[in-house]
Design a protein around this motif. Structure first.
Motif, PDB file in Angstrom:
ATOM      1  N   SER A  81      -1.691  21.128   9.173  1.00 43.66           N
ATOM      2  CA  SER A  81      -3.034  21.813   9.056  1.00 43.66           C
ATOM      3  C   SER A  81      -3.381  21.594   7.502  1.00 43.66           C
ATOM      4  O   SER A  81      -4.555  21.858   6.881  1.00 43.66           O
ATOM      5  N   PHE A  82      -2.725  20.923   6.643  1.00 41.15           N
ATOM      6  CA  PHE A  82      -2.837  20.886   5.047  1.00 41.15           C
ATOM      7  C   PHE A  82      -3.317  19.383   4.908  1.00 41.15           C
ATOM      8  O   PHE A  82      -2.338  18.626   4.750  1.00 41.15           O
ATOM      9  N   THR A  83      -4.483  19.169   4.773  1.00 38.95           N
ATOM     10  CA  THR A  83      -4.942  17.792   4.586  1.00 38.95           C
ATOM     11  C   THR A  83      -5.446  17.515   3.323  1.00 38.95           C
ATOM     12  O   THR A  83      -6.054  18.388   2.537  1.00 38.95           O
ATOM     13  N   GLY A  84      -5.605  16.345   2.872  1.00 41.86           N
ATOM     14  CA  GLY A  84      -6.097  15.887   1.708  1.00 41.86           C
ATOM     15  C   GLY A  84      -5.047  14.814   0.705  1.00 41.86           C
ATOM     16  O   GLY A  84      -4.370  14.572   1.455  1.00 41.86           O
ATOM     17  N   ALA A  85      -5.509  14.689  -0.423  1.00 36.49           N
ATOM     18  CA  ALA A  85      -4.750  13.684  -1.178  1.00 36.49           C
ATOM     19  C   ALA A  85      -3.308  14.458  -1.524  1.00 36.49           C
ATOM     20  O   ALA A  85      -3.104  15.751  -1.716  1.00 36.49           O
ATOM     21  N   SER A  86      -2.356  13.634  -1.553  1.00 34.51           N
ATOM     22  CA  SER A  86      -0.987  14.258  -1.999  1.00 34.51           C
ATOM     23  C   SER A  86      -0.833  14.375  -3.519  1.00 34.51           C
ATOM     24  O   SER A  86      -0.168  15.006  -4.160  1.00 34.51           O
ATOM     25  N   SER A  87      -1.742  13.636  -4.316  1.00 40.85           N
ATOM     26  CA  SER A  87      -1.809  13.629  -5.724  1.00 40.85           C
ATOM     27  C   SER A  87      -3.001  12.960  -6.255  1.00 40.85           C
ATOM     28  O   SER A  87      -3.532  12.167  -5.897  1.00 40.85           O
ATOM     29  N   ALA A  90      -4.048  12.094 -13.598  1.00 45.96           N
ATOM     30  CA  ALA A  90      -4.238  10.970 -14.609  1.00 45.96           C
ATOM     31  C   ALA A  90      -2.841  10.818 -15.316  1.00 45.96           C
ATOM     32  O   ALA A  90      -2.716  10.786 -16.685  1.00 45.96           O
ATOM     33  N   PRO A  91      -1.741  10.370 -14.732  1.00 44.47           N
ATOM     34  CA  PRO A  91      -0.548  10.115 -15.341  1.00 44.47           C
ATOM     35  C   PRO A  91      -0.782   8.816 -16.335  1.00 44.47           C
ATOM     36  O   PRO A  91      -1.201   7.853 -15.973  1.00 44.47           O
ATOM     37  N   ARG A  92      -0.660   9.031 -17.792  1.00 46.54           N
ATOM     38  CA  ARG A  92      -1.162   8.058 -18.654  1.00 46.54           C
ATOM     39  C   ARG A  92      -0.678   6.767 -18.513  1.00 46.54           C
ATOM     40  O   ARG A  92      -1.118   5.776 -18.526  1.00 46.54           O
ATOM     41  N   ARG A  93       0.685   6.761 -17.954  1.00 42.32           N
ATOM     42  CA  ARG A  93       1.413   5.403 -17.936  1.00 42.32           C
ATOM     43  C   ARG A  93       0.679   4.679 -16.779  1.00 42.32           C
ATOM     44  O   ARG A  93       0.857   3.455 -16.598  1.00 42.32           O
ATOM     45  N   VAL A  94       0.341   5.312 -15.795  1.00 43.84           N
ATOM     46  CA  VAL A  94      -0.442   4.356 -14.742  1.00 43.84           C
ATOM     47  C   VAL A  94      -1.870   4.424 -14.701  1.00 43.84           C
ATOM     48  O   VAL A  94      -2.371   3.877 -13.631  1.00 43.84           O
ATOM     49  N   GLY A  95      -2.729   5.229 -15.372  1.00 45.69           N
ATOM     50  CA  GLY A  95      -3.905   5.434 -15.167  1.00 45.69           C
ATOM     51  C   GLY A  95      -4.413   6.468 -13.852  1.00 45.69           C
ATOM     52  O   GLY A  95      -3.495   6.801 -13.308  1.00 45.69           O
ATOM     53  N   GLU A  96      -5.495   6.681 -13.881  1.00 46.04           N
ATOM     54  CA  GLU A  96      -6.413   7.593 -12.928  1.00 46.04           C
ATOM     55  C   GLU A  96      -5.943   7.168 -11.563  1.00 46.04           C
ATOM     56  O   GLU A  96      -6.044   5.822 -11.141  1.00 46.04           O
ATOM     57  N   ARG A  97      -5.195   7.982 -10.754  1.00 43.58           N
ATOM     58  CA  ARG A  97      -5.153   7.638  -9.452  1.00 43.58           C
ATOM     59  C   ARG A  97      -4.984   8.818  -8.267  1.00 43.58           C
ATOM     60  O   ARG A  97      -4.960   9.979  -8.915  1.00 43.58           O
ATOM     61  N   GLU A  98      -5.268   8.484  -7.087  1.00 42.11           N
ATOM     62  CA  GLU A  98      -4.982   9.510  -5.992  1.00 42.11           C
ATOM     63  C   GLU A  98      -4.352   8.848  -5.012  1.00 42.11           C
ATOM     64  O   GLU A  98      -4.333   7.674  -4.579  1.00 42.11           O
ATOM     65  N   THR A  99      -3.327   9.512  -4.597  1.00 45.70           N
ATOM     66  CA  THR A  99      -2.146   9.067  -3.523  1.00 45.70           C
ATOM     67  C   THR A  99      -2.050   9.625  -2.342  1.00 45.70           C
ATOM     68  O   THR A  99      -1.999  10.837  -2.351  1.00 45.70           O
ATOM     69  N   GLY A 100      -2.025   8.947  -1.136  1.00 49.80           N
ATOM     70  CA  GLY A 100      -1.255   9.464   0.153  1.00 49.80           C
ATOM     71  C   GLY A 100      -1.994  10.785   0.701  1.00 49.80           C
ATOM     72  O   GLY A 100      -3.168  10.979   0.243  1.00 49.80           O
ATOM     73  N   LYS A 101      -1.364  11.148   1.685  1.00 46.79           N
ATOM     74  CA  LYS A 101      -1.741  12.520   2.463  1.00 46.79           C
ATOM     75  C   LYS A 101      -1.004  13.488   1.940  1.00 46.79           C
ATOM     76  O   LYS A 101       0.158  13.717   1.851  1.00 46.79           O
ATOM     77  N   ALA A 102      -1.701  14.689   1.908  1.00 46.35           N
ATOM     78  CA  ALA A 102      -1.043  16.083   1.460  1.00 46.35           C
ATOM     79  C   ALA A 102       0.266  16.620   2.485  1.00 46.35           C
ATOM     80  O   ALA A 102       1.105  17.246   2.006  1.00 46.35           O
ATOM     81  N   THR A 103      -0.318  16.266   3.678  1.00 46.29           N
ATOM     82  CA  THR A 103       0.858  16.818   4.756  1.00 46.29           C
ATOM     83  C   THR A 103       2.248  16.028   4.536  1.00 46.29           C
ATOM     84  O   THR A 103       2.396  14.770   4.314  1.00 46.29           O
ATOM     85  N   SER A 104       3.262  16.703   4.806  1.00 43.72           N
ATOM     86  CA  SER A 104       4.592  16.086   4.782  1.00 43.72           C
ATOM     87  C   SER A 104       4.993  15.230   5.977  1.00 43.72           C
ATOM     88  O   SER A 104       4.125  15.188   7.146  1.00 43.72           O
ATOM     89  N   GLY A 129       0.747  25.478   2.612  1.00 45.75           N
ATOM     90  CA  GLY A 129       1.071  24.368   1.694  1.00 45.75           C
ATOM     91  C   GLY A 129       0.912  24.922   0.303  1.00 45.75           C
ATOM     92  O   GLY A 129       0.957  26.281  -0.009  1.00 45.75           O
ATOM     93  N   TRP A 130       1.224  23.969  -0.562  1.00 46.44           N
ATOM     94  CA  TRP A 130       1.388  24.157  -2.123  1.00 46.44           C
ATOM     95  C   TRP A 130       0.697  23.046  -2.790  1.00 46.44           C
ATOM     96  O   TRP A 130       0.270  22.146  -2.487  1.00 46.44           O
ATOM     97  N   ALA A 131       0.567  23.541  -4.204  1.00 50.79           N
ATOM     98  CA  ALA A 131       0.037  22.621  -5.147  1.00 50.79           C
ATOM     99  C   ALA A 131       0.618  22.847  -6.373  1.00 50.79           C
ATOM    100  O   ALA A 131       0.837  23.994  -6.920  1.00 50.79           O
ATOM    101  N   ASP A 132       0.964  21.777  -7.124  1.00 52.40           N
ATOM    102  CA  ASP A 132       1.716  21.920  -8.446  1.00 52.40           C
ATOM    103  C   ASP A 132       0.939  20.929  -9.445  1.00 52.40           C
ATOM    104  O   ASP A 132       0.459  20.020  -9.153  1.00 52.40           O
TER     105      ASP A 132
END
Length: 298
Positions: A81-87, A90-104, A129-132
């Protein structure tokens, strides 16, 4: 550094997955232990974004204020039930990004958050769910008055585009003698625009990045605002910064390849997509500036 569209997407994700829920707040790293103690056990009422600033408002009137900066990123996970991006970040070494789905992968078997990995400054946990958070420039618990002070230092946000915001941006831009390219990155003039949107909006509107703000005609400043509203709103919808039309993408392509997503950003030395002039690169206030000397001459 994430630009404003990413922070608005973060706020929307927090509202969707944590809004109205009582949260357990901790600091696995330990650096935010005192702040976590003030928030844990309280309900997230509202997630707000203004420019590059994220505010999570809790039911007892305190806010978690986060600015990701160059290295910060949020990661998420949970049950089905916990939907959205997994990440998002802006990790400096890879630039701005958004990845995956938040569900396991096996959301129905979710039994709680995993053991923290790395220097997790803040962990938020709900029943689903959780967020770090890692690496943020700013991470603080603040009062409503302090949140208002932060907001008071910022210019209008194109993604709010409230009545009067356009006129206020024009006023702030045109009262300064600083180069317009620097003013678009000044968060007290325009909140949320970073290096990519700065370069692309100036190109799309044919504005010389070196032109002083007080020499920018009001009509031109208004077009800069309108274009920022348009391209940043596209970014909120798609999770990417794409400023080129489909006509410039490979035939039959539905999604812009990274190499074709921008007009001038990181295209220095390559021919301008419009006039063929080599895209220029310079340093302005410690940041790389990309522009077309042919299309953007005063």
């Amino acid at each position: 550094m994430p630009e404003g569209h990413s922070i608005h997407r973060l706020a929307r994700q927090f509202q969707d997955v944590f809004g109205g829920q009582q949260l357990d707040v901790s600091s696995p790293q330990g650096r935010f232990a005192a702040g976590a103690h003030l928030l844990t056990g309280h309900t997230l009422v509202e997630a707000l974004a203004h420019g590059k600033q994220l505010f999570l408002r809790f039911d007892h009137g305190l806010y978690l204020h986060v600015h990701l900066g160059l290295y910060g990123a949020w990661s998420f996970g949970g049950d089905d039930s916990f939907t959205g991006a997994s990440s998002i970040g802006a990790p400096r070494r890879v630039g701005e990004r958004e990845t995956g789905k938040a569900t396991s992968e096996d959301g129905k078997g979710y039994s709680g958050p995993p053991a923290p990995v790395g220097a997790v400054r803040v962990r938020l946990v709900s029943a689903h769910g959780w967020a770090d958070l890692r690496g943020a420039t700013t991470c603080a618990v603040i009062t409503a008055a302090e949140a208002a002070t932060v907001l008071g230092r910022l210019g209008p946000d194109p993604l709010h585009n409230k009545p009067g915001d356009r006129e206020e941006f024009i006023r702030r831009l045109r009262r300064r003698k600083t180069a317009v390219a620097m003013l678009l990155m000044d968060q007290s003039v325009l909140a949320g625009v970073g290096n990519i949107y700065r370069a692309e909006v100036l190109f799309r509107q044919g504005v010389d990045p070196h032109l002083p703000g007080n020499k920018v005609a009001a009509a031109v400043a208004g077009r800069l605002w309108d274009d920022a509203v348009a391209v940043m709103s596209d970014g909120v919808r798609s999770g990417r910064i794409v400023t080129t039309p489909r006509a410039l993408w490979p035939a039959g392509t539905e999604v812009a390849p990274d190499a074709d997503a921008h007009y001038v950003y990181k295209r220095n030395g390559l021919p301008c997509r419009t006039c063929g002039t080599a895209v220029g690169l310079a340093e302005m206030a410690g940041r790389k500036l990309y522009w077309c000397p042919g299309c953007q001459s005063s």
